[in-house]
Write a protein that holds these residues in place. Structure first.
Motif, PDB file in Angstrom:
ATOM      1  N   SER A  89      30.392  16.053 -28.532  1.00 51.78           N
ATOM      2  CA  SER A  89      29.583  15.965 -27.315  1.00 51.78           C
ATOM      3  C   SER A  89      28.370  15.068 -27.464  1.00 51.78           C
ATOM      4  O   SER A  89      27.500  15.073 -26.603  1.00 51.78           O
ATOM      5  CB  SER A  89      29.124  17.366 -26.894  1.00 51.78           C
ATOM      6  N   ALA A  92      27.616  12.898 -24.435  1.00 49.10           N
ATOM      7  CA  ALA A  92      27.038  13.678 -23.334  1.00 49.10           C
ATOM      8  C   ALA A  92      25.578  13.987 -23.607  1.00 49.10           C
ATOM      9  O   ALA A  92      24.741  13.981 -22.677  1.00 49.10           O
ATOM     10  CB  ALA A  92      27.834  14.960 -23.129  1.00 49.10           C
ATOM     11  N   ASP A  93      25.239  14.267 -24.871  1.00 54.08           N
ATOM     12  CA  ASP A  93      23.846  14.536 -25.216  1.00 54.08           C
ATOM     13  C   ASP A  93      22.970  13.300 -24.975  1.00 54.08           C
ATOM     14  O   ASP A  93      21.842  13.405 -24.490  1.00 54.08           O
ATOM     15  CB  ASP A  93      23.735  14.972 -26.674  1.00 54.08           C
ATOM     16  N   ASP A  96      22.479  12.945 -21.227  1.00 58.04           N
ATOM     17  CA  ASP A  96      21.492  13.919 -20.739  1.00 58.04           C
ATOM     18  C   ASP A  96      20.074  13.457 -21.049  1.00 58.04           C
ATOM     19  O   ASP A  96      19.143  13.664 -20.257  1.00 58.04           O
ATOM     20  CB  ASP A  96      21.740  15.285 -21.373  1.00 58.04           C
ATOM     21  N   ASP A  97      19.909  12.829 -22.217  1.00 58.78           N
ATOM     22  CA  ASP A  97      18.587  12.410 -22.663  1.00 58.78           C
ATOM     23  C   ASP A  97      18.116  11.142 -21.958  1.00 58.78           C
ATOM     24  O   ASP A  97      16.970  11.051 -21.511  1.00 58.78           O
ATOM     25  CB  ASP A  97      18.610  12.187 -24.179  1.00 58.78           C
ATOM     26  N   ASN A 228      25.356   6.033 -11.824  1.00 58.91           N
ATOM     27  CA  ASN A 228      25.303   6.875 -13.036  1.00 58.91           C
ATOM     28  C   ASN A 228      26.639   6.934 -13.772  1.00 58.91           C
ATOM     29  O   ASN A 228      27.041   7.983 -14.273  1.00 58.91           O
ATOM     30  CB  ASN A 228      24.845   8.290 -12.670  1.00 58.91           C
TER      31      ASN A 228
END
Length: 423
Positions: A89, A92-93, A96-97, A228
């Motif tokens: 992941s 994805a991290d 998100d950041d 996005n």
């Protein structure tokens, strides 16, 4: 026979000589700005189109693919270590950041229509007798960008906002701001926009000089108006010259990636596996797949700092068109020289043409000269000369050693400022 391509170090707008033209290879590249949400690509002009949100498109059914092959254990290089430490992941991290600091940029430009353009009876059949369409129709180009400072500084490509009458910046949370263009530099394709906001999420910058082919690359942006969008791949190569990317008018080298980038990604960040920006997505080669190019963040940051401080950037230039010396070029030159002048060297860069009034012309450089050294460093490629000129300042003196008419000569060239009309 090996191909050889003449290229301007810094004077792309002049027509090549007949010899330069015979050596040139014409190719296509695409700047990653999209008009509306269709597949129309802005290359060198604005096209009228009505922007639509991607949500209006019907869903596409996908069929899952399966394989019985076992997956080999990853090699624990930089990216492998991240996978082992953080699991699958990590992308994805990163999103998100960093995602909140990636923005959509809408650049509107009013297209003028010449008076009388719609007086033709054939056109009246389409528009009726109520008059011509809106003489000041607005076209909308979509690109991407990222927030550099929490007080509203946004970075994007110069071609995203070039010629725009209005710039709108939309954050991931839906907030919209009118953007003010602080400055743009078409030579490197970098622009800075300011929005009136505070406490904004910002990106973290990495060091593009430390990346290696094979490491992870993550792109975030708004391809074809699909806000996005996240794609991932690897760094395919570093140090691609503007000639390699087939945009010789840009004085910058590029990072190559196979992360999927498309029109609308222009100005968006290319990230490493730690979520640091290592480049700004800028171009793809038309008709190819998996060939995307980003400007290294070190260059972007340097140009942005100059734009913020001065509103413009000074670029040194010489004013020559050149081609690398190889066996076929050597044979061609020797066929046109008398026996006393035969070219007996194997390395260097041949001057094909010198721009009138340029620093090269004022210094005495001539077509047919073969540049072998600059400031004591050997020259083997056109990129070597571009790198030497780019690393200098306007007004610096470069000591050049060259071959001319069977003899080695030396001369001094004082770099000039790249003319604004050529940008």
């Amino acid at each position: 026979m090996a191909q050889h391509k003449p290229q301007w170090t810094d004077l792309s707008s002049l027509s090549p000589s007949s010899r330069g033209a015979s050596l040139a290879r014409i190719s296509l590249y695409v700047l990653l700005t999209v008009i509306g949400a269709s597949s129309i690509v802005l290359v060198d002009r604005w096209l009228a189109a009505t922007p639509e949100r991607a949500g209006s498109s019907p869903p596409i059914e996908l069929t899952a693919a399966s394989s019985d092959r076992s997956t080999p254990d990853p090699v624990l290089g930089t990216s492998g270590q991240v996978l082992a430490a953080r699991g699958d992941s990590f992308i994805a991290d990163v999103v998100d950041d960093v995602g909140p600091a990636v923005v959509r940029i809408d650049a509107q430009r009013r297209v003028a229509v010449l008076p009388g353009s719609f007086d033709d009876p054939a056109l009246r059949r389409f528009f009726g007798n109520s008059g011509s369409p809106n003489m000041g129709q607005m076209t909308d180009g979509i690109g991407s960008g990222f927030i550099l400072a929490d007080d509203g500084l946004v970075i994007t490509n110069a071609h995203v906002i070039d010629g725009a009458d209005r710039v709108t910046v939309t954050l991931r949370d839906g907030r919209e701001f009118e953007g003010e263009v602080v400055g743009q530099d078409p030579v490197t394709d970098v622009a800075v926009i300011r929005i009136s906001a505070s406490n904004l999420p910002i990106v973290r910058l990495g060091n593009a000089e430390q990346i290696r082919p094979g490491e992870w690359a993550i792109a975030i942006g708004n391809p074809l108006g699909l806000d996005n969008t996240v794609t991932a791949g690897i760094i395919s190569a570093t140090g691609r010259s503007s000639a390699d990317v087939r945009i010789p008018d840009k004085q910058v080298s590029f990072i190559q990636t196979d992360a999927a980038i498309n029109p609308g990604n222009s100005g968006g960040p290319l990230l490493n596996d730690r979520g640091q920006v290592i480049g700004m997505n800028t171009a793809i080669i038309g008709g190819a797949q998996g060939l995307g190019f980003a400007i290294p963040i070190n260059v972007v940051q340097d140009i942005a700092n100059q734009l913020i401080a001065n509103g413009r950037v000074q670029h040194p230039y010489l004013g020559i068109r050149m081609v690398e010396l190889n066996e076929s070029v050597k044979q061609e030159l020797n066929a046109n020289l008398n026996r006393a002048q035969r070219l007996d060297i194997d390395q260097g860069v041949v001057v094909v043409e010198v721009a009138p009034g340029s620093p090269a012309s004022l210094s005495g450089l001539q077509a047919g000269d073969v540049i072998q050294e600059i400031n004591g460093e050997a020259i083997a490629t056109g990129q070597d000369i571009q790198d030497m000129v780019r690393s200098s300042n306007v007004g610096d003196r470069l000591q050049i050693s060259l071959w001319r008419e069977g003899a080695t000569r030396s001369l001094t060239v004082q770099t000039g400022e790249f003319p604004s009309q050529m940008r």
